[in-house]
Scaffold this motif. Structure first.
Motif, PDB file in Angstrom:
ATOM      1  N   ASN A  77       1.282  -1.009  -0.341  1.00  0.00           N
ATOM      2  CA  ASN A  77       0.140  -0.312  -0.202  1.00  0.00           C
ATOM      3  C   ASN A  77       0.317   1.593  -0.008  1.00  0.00           C
ATOM      4  O   ASN A  77       0.567   2.561   0.880  1.00  0.00           O
ATOM      5  CB  ASN A  77      -0.865   0.129   1.124  1.00  0.00           C
ATOM      6  N   ILE A  78       2.045   1.125  -1.194  1.00  0.00           N
ATOM      7  CA  ILE A  78       2.363   2.731  -0.738  1.00  0.00           C
ATOM      8  C   ILE A  78       1.985   3.628  -1.701  1.00  0.00           C
ATOM      9  O   ILE A  78       1.243   3.253  -2.922  1.00  0.00           O
ATOM     10  CB  ILE A  78       3.684   2.053  -1.821  1.00  0.00           C
ATOM     11  N   PRO A  79       1.678   4.695  -1.260  1.00  0.00           N
ATOM     12  CA  PRO A  79       0.838   5.711  -1.412  1.00  0.00           C
ATOM     13  C   PRO A  79       1.735   6.208  -3.143  1.00  0.00           C
ATOM     14  O   PRO A  79       3.183   5.843  -3.363  1.00  0.00           O
ATOM     15  CB  PRO A  79       0.975   6.978  -0.742  1.00  0.00           C
ATOM     16  N   ALA A  80       1.296   7.031  -3.720  1.00  0.00           N
ATOM     17  CA  ALA A  80       2.229   7.807  -4.987  1.00  0.00           C
ATOM     18  C   ALA A  80       3.086   8.669  -5.067  1.00  0.00           C
ATOM     19  O   ALA A  80       2.635   9.532  -3.898  1.00  0.00           O
ATOM     20  CB  ALA A  80       1.041   8.196  -5.994  1.00  0.00           C
ATOM     21  N   VAL A  81       4.458   8.461  -5.298  1.00  0.00           N
ATOM     22  CA  VAL A  81       5.290   9.323  -5.082  1.00  0.00           C
ATOM     23  C   VAL A  81       5.540  10.697  -5.968  1.00  0.00           C
ATOM     24  O   VAL A  81       5.288  10.535  -7.043  1.00  0.00           O
ATOM     25  CB  VAL A  81       6.874   8.697  -5.554  1.00  0.00           C
ATOM     26  N   HIS A 111       3.760   9.594  -9.259  1.00  0.00           N
ATOM     27  CA  HIS A 111       3.719   8.567 -10.009  1.00  0.00           C
ATOM     28  C   HIS A 111       3.275   6.660  -9.044  1.00  0.00           C
ATOM     29  O   HIS A 111       3.483   7.344  -8.141  1.00  0.00           O
ATOM     30  CB  HIS A 111       4.887   8.634 -10.437  1.00  0.00           C
ATOM     31  N   LEU A 112       2.427   6.267  -9.344  1.00  0.00           N
ATOM     32  CA  LEU A 112       2.199   5.305  -8.843  1.00  0.00           C
ATOM     33  C   LEU A 112       3.595   4.247  -8.721  1.00  0.00           C
ATOM     34  O   LEU A 112       4.420   4.379  -9.531  1.00  0.00           O
ATOM     35  CB  LEU A 112       1.212   4.446  -9.745  1.00  0.00           C
ATOM     36  N   VAL A 113       3.257   3.365  -7.622  1.00  0.00           N
ATOM     37  CA  VAL A 113       4.286   2.928  -7.039  1.00  0.00           C
ATOM     38  C   VAL A 113       3.655   1.240  -7.739  1.00  0.00           C
ATOM     39  O   VAL A 113       2.997   0.703  -6.982  1.00  0.00           O
ATOM     40  CB  VAL A 113       5.022   3.120  -5.391  1.00  0.00           C
TER      41      VAL A 113
END
Length: 426
Positions: A65-69, A77-79
């Motif tokens: 569940n890493i949020p977008a950077v 940007h999606l991870v």
């Protein structure tokens, strides 16, 4: 066979408690009970909800569940996670951010194998991703690994790290958190002799037991107090029939969790009592502070018996790393052979697991490393969790670690390169 029966009994108890919670929640949530003006119904529903979630999380591997950077181009940007090296007991995983300019810093984050999944470092990952091309060791749950895959002890763990470092190349900066710190140090020393060109640029050790006897804690006292025979008898069981690793000797995650909770039983009991009260009053949320912490804390994994026992015996009891007497496959590993890899240690003044003095001992072992390549930091007021994932990490330690990485990159900053966008063709 009795160990297998014990393993299945623990799983049955967990499953029963989850069922009791689900049943209480379902019954108290029945619409007809809304007509009864009695707070006991709300408390029953709240108890059931908290209990079901608590025991369900114990056997579920959390998502990243890493949020977008966010990046300098003004876009988020999606991870994506991508397995770079796949092995039986653990993978090397890359956090890929398609479409962004890849940071010059290439970082390998070595996650601990100490009862929790690598997702325990989720907040560490989130904090590093905007500034680093990040990789992590993702260790597998031993209950899901067939017996045919063989053993996995501290030497195998060290060789895994060696292979991962070789895969990433010499421009890598390694950050080892807690348990893997002594083995990451050993892996670096192993490469110094076997393949010097594959050594990382820098090695940051955070709260690791390099010399457990430097500052004794409850953890080290327990290791010395118990004999290896007692540990094997009390802690080791065989995986039950429900999982692919049936028959494998393990230190069960549920047993580890009971040990974790017993260290601060009153604190945990109050946390769950308060959460039940909040749910009953309608003040709780699915992702509130309590659930966010315990969804990760309660998710435990089995550890291979040989890894747990060899860690206790060789790292804690015999102090092989602290005495520079560690060996891999019969070959002595001399930490003094590290001569080019910059080494930094990070400790917390209130760390009650790896107390101050245990980790900084690594610098004395690096006898072949010049002083300008050594650094240490003691974070005042920080506990064990805080030095790699808490406020102390975000505000103070993380900037220091990034500065240390930059100072030991071995070359001036390069122009960032554009990451390949695998979805471009689509």
């Amino acid at each position: 066979m009795r160990y297998m029966a014990t393993y299945d009994l623990m799983e049955s108890l967990r499953n029963t408690n989850q069922w009791l919670g689900a049943t209480a929640h379902a019954m108290a949530a029945y619409p007809a009970f809304a007509l009864i003006p009695n707070p006991s119904v709300a408390w029953m529903r709240a108890w059931g909800e908290v209990t079901e979630r608590t025991f369900q999380r114990m056997v579920v591997k959390p998502d990243w569940n890493i949020p977008a950077v966010p990046t300098k181009d003004g876009r988020d940007h999606l991870v994506h996670t991508e397995v770079v090296v796949q092995r039986a007991f653990g993978d090397l995983v890359h956090f890929e951010v398609p479409g962004r300019d890849v940071p010059d810093r290439k970082v390998l984050l070595v996650a601990p194998m100490s009862g929790h999944y690598a997702t325990l470092l989720r907040s560490t990952v989130i904090s590093l991703l905007p500034d680093a091309d990040l990789y992590i060791t993702d260790w597998h749950n031993a209950r899901d690994i067939p017996v045919s895959a063989g053993k996995f002890d501290v030497e195998d763990y060290t060789l895994y790290l060696v292979d991962f470092m070789k895969e990433l190349g010499p421009d890598t900066h390694v950050i080892a958190v807690c348990q893997p710190a002594p083995l990451a140090l050993a892996a670096t020393a192993y490469l110094a002799e076997e393949d010097p060109a594959a050594q990382p640029r820098s090695l940051t050790l955070i709260g690791g037991p390099i010399d457990p006897d430097a500052t004794p804690t409850d953890v080290t006292d327990f290791g010395h107090r118990m004999t290896m025979g007692q540990l094997e008898e009390l802690m080791i069981q065989r995986v039950g029939f429900k999982y692919p690793g049936v028959g494998r000797m393990v230190y069960p995650g549920l047993l580890q969790l009971s040990s974790f909770i017993s260290m601060n039983a009153e604190t945990h009991a109050k946390a769950f009592t308060d959460q039940i009260s909040r749910v009953a009053r309608g003040e709780a949320a699915d992702h509130d502070k309590h659930n966010k912490f315990y969804d990760e804390y309660l998710a435990v994994m089995d550890m291979t018996a040989e890894f747990y026992l060899s860690t206790v015996e060789r790292i804690f009891k015999n102090g092989e790393i602290a005495k520079n007497m560690f060996s891999v496959a019969g070959k002595p590993v001399d930490i003094g052979k590290i001569t080019t890899v910059a080494v930094k240690t990070v400790e917390g003044s209130k760390d009650d697991i790896s107390a101050p003095g245990q980790c900084v001992a690594a610098l004395d072992l690096c006898t072949g490393l010049p002083d300008e390549k050594k650094a240490s930091h003691l974070e005042e007021g920080a506990g064990h969790y805080g030095i790699f994932a808490g406020k102390s990490w975000r505000r103070n330690i993380r900037p220091l670690v990034l500065d240390f990485i930059d100072a030991n990159s071995g070359h001036p900053p390069k122009k960032t390169r554009k990451a390949a966008n695998k979805n471009a063709a689509a």
